[in-house]
Design a protein around this motif. Structure first.
Motif, PDB file in Angstrom:
ATOM      1  N   SER A  14      -9.822 -39.251  84.475  1.00  0.00           N
ATOM      2  CA  SER A  14     -10.221 -39.883  83.233  1.00  0.00           C
ATOM      3  C   SER A  14     -11.681 -39.546  82.945  1.00  0.00           C
TER       4      SER A  14
ATOM      5  N   SER B 134     -13.907 -39.635  80.567  1.00  0.00           N
ATOM      6  CA  SER B 134     -14.910 -40.492  79.926  1.00  0.00           C
ATOM      7  C   SER B 134     -15.421 -41.590  80.851  1.00  0.00           C
ATOM      8  N   ASN B 135     -14.714 -41.859  81.929  1.00  0.00           N
ATOM      9  CA  ASN B 135     -15.073 -42.963  82.814  1.00  0.00           C
ATOM     10  C   ASN B 135     -15.993 -42.570  83.965  1.00  0.00           C
ATOM     11  N   PHE B 136     -16.321 -41.293  84.079  1.00  0.00           N
ATOM     12  CA  PHE B 136     -17.047 -40.844  85.257  1.00  0.00           C
ATOM     13  C   PHE B 136     -18.310 -40.074  84.886  1.00  0.00           C
TER      14      PHE B 136
ATOM     15  N   THR C 199     -23.637 -39.548  81.962  1.00  0.00           N
ATOM     16  CA  THR C 199     -22.534 -40.470  81.703  1.00  0.00           C
ATOM     17  C   THR C 199     -22.290 -40.478  80.192  1.00  0.00           C
ATOM     18  N   SER C 200     -21.433 -41.349  79.745  1.00  0.00           N
ATOM     19  CA  SER C 200     -21.187 -41.420  78.304  1.00  0.00           C
ATOM     20  C   SER C 200     -22.353 -42.036  77.550  1.00  0.00           C
ATOM     21  N   SER C 201     -23.291 -42.665  78.298  1.00  0.00           N
ATOM     22  CA  SER C 201     -24.376 -43.359  77.610  1.00  0.00           C
ATOM     23  C   SER C 201     -25.765 -42.835  77.926  1.00  0.00           C
TER      24      SER C 201
ATOM     25  N   ARG D 211     -21.656 -34.419  76.126  1.00  0.00           N
ATOM     26  CA  ARG D 211     -20.244 -34.569  76.476  1.00  0.00           C
ATOM     27  C   ARG D 211     -19.428 -34.784  75.219  1.00  0.00           C
TER      28      ARG D 211
ATOM     29  N   ASN E 273     -15.997 -36.438  74.947  1.00  0.00           N
ATOM     30  CA  ASN E 273     -14.949 -37.107  75.713  1.00  0.00           C
ATOM     31  C   ASN E 273     -13.559 -36.833  75.137  1.00  0.00           C
TER      32      ASN E 273
ATOM     33  N   ASN F  83     -12.617 -33.640  76.746  1.00  0.00           N
ATOM     34  CA  ASN F  83     -12.809 -33.565  78.203  1.00  0.00           C
ATOM     35  C   ASN F  83     -13.723 -32.406  78.580  1.00  0.00           C
TER      36      ASN F  83
END
Length: 118
Positions: A28, A30-32, A52-54, A70, A72, A75
């Protein structure tokens, strides 16, 4: 099984730019947190960015010239490299660290070669 594939490397003149891509599958995305590393000839592999996503952190040696991003939905992680220097010559890898059988495991792509030379 996580898989990573880098692309976008090549031969570029000093001062030029490249955008590397890392396509991910099997987890997954977006979670890592994802990382970019590089390994120059005769040197140890070093981290250049963790994303990360943030947020993204950069190694001091690349701040202001490297930008990691990224997508997401695709991917995919990118590394924009500007103002390239000969010392940026290296194989660039993307990395993700995942739990596997109760142990944190590092997954790597095969790498993409960046050569900076006139």
């Amino acid at each position: 099984q996580a898989q990573l594939v880098e692309s976008g490397g090549g031969l570029v003149q000093p001062g030029g730019s490249l955008r590397l891509s890392c396509s991910a599958s099997g987890f997954s995305f977006s979670n890592f947190a994802m990382s970019w590393y590089r390994q120059a000839p005769g040197k140890e592999r070093e981290v250049v960015a963790v994303s990360t996503s943030s947020y993204t952190d950069y190694a001091d040696s690349v701040k202001g010239r490297f930008t990691s991003s990224r997508d997401n939905a695709k991917n995919t992680m990118y590394l924009q490299i500007d103002s390239l220097k000969p010392e940026d010559t290296a194989v660039y890898y993307c990395n993700v660290r995942l739990w596997r059988d109760g142990v944190l495991a590092d997954y790597w792509g095969p790498g993409t070669q960046v050569t900076v030379s006139s």
